[in-house]
Write an enzyme that holds these catalytic residues in place. Structure first.
Site, PDB file in Angstrom:
ATOM      1  CG  ASP A   1       0.572  -1.990   6.171  1.00 28.83           C
ATOM      2  OD1 ASP A   1      -0.388  -2.155   6.947  1.00 28.83           O
ATOM      3  OD2 ASP A   1       0.458  -1.448   5.056  1.00 28.83           O
TER       4      ASP A   1
ATOM      5  CE  LYS B   1      -7.265  -0.020   6.277  1.00 28.26           C
ATOM      6  NZ  LYS B   1      -8.065   0.321   5.103  1.00 28.26           N
TER       7      LYS B   1
ATOM      8  CG  HIS C   1      -1.895   0.983   1.394  1.00 27.90           C
ATOM      9  ND1 HIS C   1      -1.627   2.287   1.719  1.00 27.90           N
ATOM     10  CD2 HIS C   1      -3.239   0.917   1.230  1.00 27.90           C
ATOM     11  CE1 HIS C   1      -2.755   2.982   1.758  1.00 27.90           C
ATOM     12  NE2 HIS C   1      -3.757   2.160   1.461  1.00 27.90           N
TER      13      HIS C   1
ATOM     14  CD  GLN D   1      -6.811  -4.375   4.322  1.00 25.04           C
ATOM     15  OE1 GLN D   1      -7.729  -5.116   4.703  1.00 25.04           O
ATOM     16  NE2 GLN D   1      -7.021  -3.145   3.909  1.00 25.04           N
TER      17      GLN D   1
ATOM     18  CB  CYS E   1      -3.486   3.182  -1.680  1.00 23.86           C
ATOM     19  SG  CYS E   1      -4.730   4.427  -1.358  1.00 23.86           S
TER      20      CYS E   1
HETATM   21  C1  PLP Z   1      -2.375  -2.605   3.650  1.00 26.34           C
HETATM   22  C2  PLP Z   1      -2.738  -1.220   4.082  1.00 26.34           C
HETATM   23  N1  PLP Z   1      -1.809  -0.443   4.626  1.00 26.34           N
HETATM   24  C3  PLP Z   1      -2.073   0.795   5.063  1.00 26.34           C
HETATM   25  C4  PLP Z   1      -3.327   1.334   4.933  1.00 26.34           C
HETATM   26  C5  PLP Z   1      -3.588   2.713   5.427  1.00 26.34           C
HETATM   27  O1  PLP Z   1      -4.437   2.681   6.513  1.00 26.34           O
HETATM   28  P1  PLP Z   1      -5.021   4.038   7.126  1.00 26.34           P
HETATM   29  O2  PLP Z   1      -5.641   4.764   5.964  1.00 26.34           O
HETATM   30  O3  PLP Z   1      -6.006   3.586   8.127  1.00 26.34           O
HETATM   31  O4  PLP Z   1      -3.872   4.784   7.710  1.00 26.34           O
HETATM   32  C6  PLP Z   1      -4.342   0.579   4.347  1.00 26.34           C
HETATM   33  C7  PLP Z   1      -5.688   1.147   4.137  1.00 26.34           C
HETATM   34  O5  PLP Z   1      -6.388   0.781   3.222  1.00 26.34           O
HETATM   35  C8  PLP Z   1      -4.036  -0.729   3.916  1.00 26.34           C
HETATM   36  O6  PLP Z   1      -4.966  -1.500   3.365  1.00 26.34           O
END
Ligand code: PLP
Length: 414
Positions: free
Chosen positions: A207, A233, A129, A210, A372
């Site tokens: 990260d 999430k 992401h 998910q 993203c």
């Molecule tokens: C794998 C992953 N990393 C990071 C993020 C970013 O999360 P946030 O927008 O809650 O900071 C997301 C959000 O879709 C994501 O799916």
């Protein structure tokens, strides 16, 4: 022979906890298949937020009066819940953030700016992401470090055979990847990557945006150095999340944001920093949001992370089976054994946004876009995909509605 049954959940019963599903969309039942972008909220979390504001709200760590003490108890109690949720060794290693993005930026800036330089390498993956890609790309450029990307196999999994060649190009200092991909659902081998990173003297940054909502997380078993996730999430409120880091690393790091609360002593000449975790929590904290995150942890733990994972696996297997029967549908990503409840696909000849719009007319909400993940879209040779994603409240008949909707898409636009 005794057979151990996998824990089960009843999505129909759980759905009753979520007021949002009481409505219809275009006269049709709401099929929300976009939980990877954000999850819906159960009454238990909404009630916890309301009760906190109604009975215990004040600023934390500030006052000696009753309300401030109650608010501090709620906020610090939530931190302890996060610690338990990810099996972190110490509560002081848990820092509240605005979410995964801020947590990863905190690590990239506060660790990266002082520990990276020319000759060093930061390794991310083609599956990231942007939140775990762009901060590292930026900090690598700022410090003169190299930036490398671990490639994917055609099946959408990390190609670990590329690791040693990358290590030959410089001194790898950071390996940063997601535990579960938000685009393809790929579950990545973090334990192996952590071991590899440490053999090469690098830190491992995970990260878990998910992963945390859908499977049990144990930072000690993963062997990582930092791990970030978001509350929204996993049935919690927006604008709060947490990053966990090894105490010794966090101690040695410079602060990320500067201002109130994160200091020990301020004089005209010099400011010294507060203890962990306060050093990283400048300004008024997301107090009620953290309490809401604590309530979300209680909720998913009550349902059971193993049961959630098993439920989503069943849905995934069923959805892949049904979708692969559809003519002209291109499916991306690995087989169900190494995948979470996320499916990216394209309908040949039809733009993903058009697909999602027709499905919306049927009350089916899915995502269309690059998620993203533009480097991943480049790798797949597409500008966008459709994505359906599942959670503890997803019903099998919602997958049937998705499939029926896709037939309709073909009829109208095909
Ligand atoms: C794998 C992953 N990393 C990071 C993020 C970013 O999360 P946030 O927008 O809650 O900071 C997301 C959000 O879709 C994501 O799916």
């Amino acid at each position: 022979m005794a057979v151990t049954a996998r824990p089960k959940l009843d999505p129909r019963k759980l759905r009753a906890d979520f007021p949002i599903f009481e409505q219809t969309v275009n006269g049709k039942p709401l099929s929300y298949l976009d939980s990877a972008v954000t999850a819906q909220k159960p009454r238990q979390v909404l009630d916890a937020l309301r009760t906190f504001y109604e009975t215990s709200y004040g600023n934390v760590h500030r006052g000696v009066y009753y309300l401030s003490e109650r608010a501090t108890e709620g906020y610090e109690g939530a931190r302890e819940k996060v610690r338990g949720f990810i099996n972190a060794p110490a509560t002081r290693e848990v820092v509240f953030t605005r979410g995964t993005t801020e947590g990863l930026n905190l690590v990239a800036y506060a660790w990266g700016l002082t520990n990276l330089g020319p000759g060093d390498l930061v390794l991310v993956t083609e599956l990231e992401h942007h939140s775990n890609f762009v901060p590292w790309q930026y900090v690598a450029a700022r410090t003169g470090a190299g930036f490398r990307m671990l490639r994917l196999t055609d099946g959408g999994e990390l190609d670990l055979s590329g690791l040693d060649a990358i290590a030959g190009e410089g001194s790898v200092k950071v390996v940063a990847t997601n535990l579960v991909s938000n685009s393809l659902g790929t579950v990545n081998p973090i334990e192996r990557l952590s071991a590899w990173a440490h053999e090469h003297g690098a830190i491992m940054v995970v990260d878990a945006a998910q992963a945390a909502p859908h499977r049990a997380i144990d930072v000690q078993a993963l062997g990582c150095d930092f791990l970030a996730f978001s509350a929204h999430k996993m049935c919690g409120p927006t604008s709060v999340g947490a990053v966990w880091g090894h105490g010794a690393l966090l101690e040695a790091m410079e602060p990320f944001n500067l201002g109130g609360h994160m200091i020990r002593r301020v004089t005209f000449e010099k400011t010294t920093w507060g203890e962990l975790p306060h050093k990283f929590e400048a300004g008024t904290a997301p107090i009620a949001e953290a309490v809401g995150l604590g309530a979300a942890i209680d909720y998913v733990e009550d349902v059971g992370l193993e049961a959630i994972e098993a439920h989503e696996h069943e849905l995934l297997t069923y959805a892949l089976e049904r979708l692969s029967d559809l003519p002209g549908l291109v499916l991306y990503g690995p087989p169900p054994e190494r995948r979470a409840g996320i499916i990216s696909f394209n309908v040949e000849g039809i733009h993903p946004h058009d697909v999602a719009q027709v499905l919306d007319m049927e009350g089916v909400a899915i995502r269309a876009g690059h998620h993203c993940c533009q480097p991943l879209m480049d790798r797949l040779g597409v500008v966008a995909t459709n994505r359906a994603s599942f959670y503890l409240y997803t019903l099998p008949e919602e997958i049937d509605r998705l499939v029926d909707g896709l037939h309709r898409v073909r009829k109208i636009l095909g």
